[in-house]
Design a protein around this motif. Structure first.
Motif, PDB file in Angstrom:
ATOM      1  N   THR A 198       0.848  -1.188   0.000  1.00 43.14           N
ATOM      2  CA  THR A 198       0.000   0.000   0.000  1.00 43.14           C
ATOM      3  C   THR A 198       0.885   1.241   0.000  1.00 43.14           C
ATOM      4  N   PHE A 199       0.325   2.351  -0.519  1.00 44.89           N
ATOM      5  CA  PHE A 199       1.019   3.633  -0.494  1.00 44.89           C
ATOM      6  C   PHE A 199       0.440   4.458   0.644  1.00 44.89           C
ATOM      7  N   VAL A 200       1.279   4.749   1.621  1.00 45.78           N
ATOM      8  CA  VAL A 200       0.844   5.482   2.805  1.00 45.78           C
ATOM      9  C   VAL A 200       1.661   6.768   2.916  1.00 45.78           C
ATOM     10  N   ASP A 201       1.457   7.515   4.000  1.00 48.41           N
ATOM     11  CA  ASP A 201       2.171   8.779   4.178  1.00 48.41           C
ATOM     12  C   ASP A 201       3.685   8.600   4.192  1.00 48.41           C
ATOM     13  N   GLY A 202       4.150   7.400   4.522  1.00 49.57           N
ATOM     14  CA  GLY A 202       5.581   7.145   4.583  1.00 49.57           C
ATOM     15  C   GLY A 202       6.198   6.717   3.266  1.00 49.57           C
ATOM     16  N   THR A 203       5.430   6.704   2.188  1.00 46.20           N
ATOM     17  CA  THR A 203       5.947   6.302   0.879  1.00 46.20           C
ATOM     18  C   THR A 203       6.601   7.489   0.178  1.00 46.20           C
ATOM     19  N   SER A 204       7.779   7.270  -0.395  1.00 46.45           N
ATOM     20  CA  SER A 204       8.447   8.318  -1.171  1.00 46.45           C
ATOM     21  C   SER A 204       8.110   8.145  -2.646  1.00 46.45           C
ATOM     22  N   LEU A 205       8.104   9.266  -3.372  1.00 48.65           N
ATOM     23  CA  LEU A 205       7.762   9.268  -4.789  1.00 48.65           C
ATOM     24  C   LEU A 205       8.927   9.828  -5.593  1.00 48.65           C
ATOM     25  N   THR A 206       9.346   9.090  -6.621  1.00 51.44           N
ATOM     26  CA  THR A 206      10.376   9.556  -7.539  1.00 51.44           C
ATOM     27  C   THR A 206       9.763   9.742  -8.918  1.00 51.44           C
ATOM     28  N   LEU A 207       9.989  10.924  -9.500  1.00 50.12           N
ATOM     29  CA  LEU A 207       9.483  11.215 -10.833  1.00 50.12           C
ATOM     30  C   LEU A 207      10.637  11.187 -11.828  1.00 50.12           C
ATOM     31  N   THR A 208      10.574  10.234 -12.743  1.00 52.07           N
ATOM     32  CA  THR A 208      11.551  10.125 -13.820  1.00 52.07           C
ATOM     33  C   THR A 208      10.761  10.215 -15.117  1.00 52.07           C
ATOM     34  N   ASP A 209      10.441  11.449 -15.495  1.00 49.87           N
ATOM     35  CA  ASP A 209       9.506  11.708 -16.595  1.00 49.87           C
ATOM     36  C   ASP A 209       8.115  11.176 -16.261  1.00 49.87           C
ATOM     37  N   GLY A 210       7.751  11.269 -14.990  1.00 47.79           N
ATOM     38  CA  GLY A 210       6.426  10.851 -14.538  1.00 47.79           C
ATOM     39  C   GLY A 210       5.587  12.042 -14.139  1.00 47.79           C
ATOM     40  N   LYS A 211       4.342  11.763 -13.753  1.00 50.46           N
ATOM     41  CA  LYS A 211       3.398  12.838 -13.484  1.00 50.46           C
ATOM     42  C   LYS A 211       2.480  12.471 -12.327  1.00 50.46           C
ATOM     43  N   LEU A 212       2.239  13.451 -11.458  1.00 51.75           N
ATOM     44  CA  LEU A 212       1.266  13.313 -10.378  1.00 51.75           C
ATOM     45  C   LEU A 212       0.155  14.329 -10.607  1.00 51.75           C
ATOM     46  N   VAL A 213      -1.088  13.846 -10.648  1.00 53.41           N
ATOM     47  CA  VAL A 213      -2.250  14.704 -10.856  1.00 53.41           C
ATOM     48  C   VAL A 213      -3.178  14.563  -9.655  1.00 53.41           C
ATOM     49  N   LEU A 214      -3.424  15.668  -8.964  1.00 59.32           N
ATOM     50  CA  LEU A 214      -4.252  15.680  -7.759  1.00 59.32           C
ATOM     51  C   LEU A 214      -5.395  16.675  -7.968  1.00 59.32           C
ATOM     52  N   THR A 215      -6.630  16.203  -7.890  1.00 58.75           N
ATOM     53  CA  THR A 215      -7.788  17.049  -8.144  1.00 58.75           C
ATOM     54  C   THR A 215      -8.804  16.933  -7.014  1.00 58.75           C
ATOM     55  N   ASP A 216      -9.139  18.065  -6.416  1.00 55.90           N
ATOM     56  CA  ASP A 216     -10.170  18.122  -5.363  1.00 55.90           C
ATOM     57  C   ASP A 216      -9.919  17.087  -4.276  1.00 55.90           C
ATOM     58  N   ALA A 217      -8.681  17.027  -3.808  1.00 58.97           N
ATOM     59  CA  ALA A 217      -8.312  16.034  -2.799  1.00 58.97           C
ATOM     60  C   ALA A 217      -7.079  16.506  -2.054  1.00 58.97           C
ATOM     61  N   SER A 218      -6.730  15.782  -0.982  1.00 63.90           N
ATOM     62  CA  SER A 218      -5.499  16.022  -0.231  1.00 63.90           C
ATOM     63  C   SER A 218      -4.702  14.733  -0.198  1.00 63.90           C
ATOM     64  N   ASP A 219      -3.385  14.841  -0.306  1.00 59.49           N
ATOM     65  CA  ASP A 219      -2.547  13.652  -0.373  1.00 59.49           C
ATOM     66  C   ASP A 219      -1.192  13.961   0.250  1.00 59.49           C
ATOM     67  N   THR A 220      -0.587  12.959   0.882  1.00 62.76           N
ATOM     68  CA  THR A 220       0.697  13.137   1.568  1.00 62.76           C
ATOM     69  C   THR A 220       1.690  12.080   1.117  1.00 62.76           C
ATOM     70  N   TRP A 221       2.931  12.531   0.843  1.00 60.42           N
ATOM     71  CA  TRP A 221       4.049  11.644   0.531  1.00 60.42           C
ATOM     72  C   TRP A 221       5.189  11.963   1.483  1.00 60.42           C
ATOM     73  N   ASP A 222       6.046  10.969   1.704  1.00 61.66           N
ATOM     74  CA  ASP A 222       7.173  11.182   2.612  1.00 61.66           C
ATOM     75  C   ASP A 222       8.194  12.136   1.994  1.00 61.66           C
ATOM     76  N   ALA A 223       8.499  11.922   0.711  1.00 62.37           N
ATOM     77  CA  ALA A 223       9.433  12.775  -0.025  1.00 62.37           C
ATOM     78  C   ALA A 223       9.118  12.650  -1.508  1.00 62.37           C
TER      79      ALA A 223
END
Length: 401
Positions: free
Chosen positions: A93-118
């Motif tokens: 599962t992806f929880v608040d402690g999960t880190s995200l690496t973008l290597t030509d990737g994309k994060l789209v957040l709409t009408d929501a709240s979300d937390t990543w570790d780094a």
């Protein structure tokens, strides 16, 4: 390899979870989640089974992969997604402690709240949107650092009638070496100032935008060209941190833009401006090393508000410089630079203005630079100009009253 899998939100665990495509996007409390086994196992014909989920430590989005997050569903599409170092998803599962690496990737957040570790990486897109249907702010929170070599960040707020919706990206520290921040707004019919949404980029520590060019040798030849991070601001925007340092980039502002470093705000010499709105630079110490010329396409208002110290080392050419508080309306002070608490002009500065107005009991000091004003108007009895030319022994001070 992972096109048969998606990410769902498991209410029982309160987290994002990798699961097969047949699984519902939102998992109700008490509902078993069919968690994706390793791709190799699936390829071997092993059926999916319910297993105890574990928390993923990392997610990498590569080659155009997109993670899309809304209030009621989440999914990953396109490209390649790597979970804990493998594209063979396990029961994670992806929880608040999960880190995200973008290597030509994309994060789209709409009408929501979300937390990543780094969040870090070579290149990525982050889009945070508060749509016309938003019932609250859209917020991306990074517990630790947000650091990207190349970042295209888009924030969209909603301007409503009497109330709006904000879009926010926050982290412990933020470093964006190159790319662009674009801020726009959707507008409801009858939208007013009270309903203006605010786009915010904030850090509890340092915010650093762009990389300054470095030079070497007596001729100051370019050693490292640096990189620009640009701002395209079409809606109210605040960039805040303990310190805010803008090293290199182009600012295009048609709204209300604030850069506020609680301790210090620095705008370096490689920052350029096309300002038709209002830009405010604030903090305990504000250092302005850039050039600023009011003209068509840059006819807005620049407010420099160092509560303790304001240092001007760049070149300023403007119709008017005012020492004192700014008027509320832009229309009252177009083509104007406002020095709220006075300023110290450095040896390398060159300033030309048609009118210098003292509207407050503040001081302007000029230390070896060039300062030219066609006229000076004074409405504050304690206003003061201190001029230093060459040495402490050659100082003239004039007090205006």
């Amino acid at each position: 390899m992972n096109t048969n899998f998606k990410v769902v939100f498991n209410k029982a665990r309160g987290a994002l979870m990798v699961a097969n495509e047949i699984t519902s996007s939102v998992q109700a409390k008490g509902t078993k989640t069919v968690v994706a086994a390793a791709v190799a196992a699936v390829m071997a014909g092993v059926a999916g089974t319910a297993m105890a989920a574990t928390d993923a430590t990392s997610l990498e989005l590569k080659e155009g992969a997109v993670i899309t997050i809304t209030a009621d569903k989440t999914g990953i599409s396109g490209g390649s997604a790597i979970v804990d170092g493998t594209d063979a998803y396990k029961d994670q599962t992806f929880v608040d402690g999960t880190s995200l690496t973008l290597t030509d990737g994309k994060l789209v957040l709409t009408d929501a709240s979300d937390t990543w570790d780094a969040i870090d990486g070579k290149s990525g897109v982050i889009a945070v949107t508060a749509s016309k249907d938003a019932t609250g702010a859209s917020t991306l929170t990074v517990t630790k650092a947000l650091e990207l070599d190349q970042a295209d960040i888009s924030l969209t707020v909603h301007n409503g009638k009497d109330s709006g919706a904000d879009a926010t990206v926050s982290g412990a520290s933020i470093a964006l070496k190159s790319g662009k921040l674009t801020v726009n707004a959707t507008k409801a019919e009858g939208a007013n100032d009270d309903g203006a949404g605010t786009a915010t980029v904030s850090a509890s520590g340092a915010v650093t935008l762009g990389v300054a060019t470095s030079y070497k040798g007596e001729n100051e030849s370019v050693e490292v060209p640096g990189s620009a991070f640009d701002l395209d601001i079409q809606a109210k925007t605040e960039i805040t941190g303990e310190t805010v340092t803008y090293n290199k980039g182009a600012v295009k502002n048609a709204a209300d833009l604030t850069l506020n470093g609680a301790t210090s705000t620095t705008v370096a010499k490689e920052v350029t401006f096309a300002n038709t709105g209002v830009i405010t630079l604030s903090g305990e110490t504000v250092t302005f090393d850039a050039d600023y010329t009011t003209a068509e396409g840059n006819a807005g208002k620049l407010i420099v508000d160092g509560t303790t110290t304001t240092k001007i080392n760049g070149n300023i050419t403007t119709d008017s410089i005012k020492v004192g508080a700014a008027e509320a309306k832009l229309s009252d002070e177009k083509n104007t630079v406002i020095l709220v608490n006075g300023a110290a002009f450095g040896v390398d500065s060159k300033t030309e203005t048609k009118t210098l107005t003292f509207a407050a009991d503040k001081e302007v000091s000029i230390s070896g630079g060039v300062f030219t004003s066609a006229t000076t108007a004074v409405s504050a009895s304690g206003a003061q100009i201190n001029v230093t030319t060459g040495s402490d022994e050659n100082t003239s001070t004039s007090r205006t009253a």
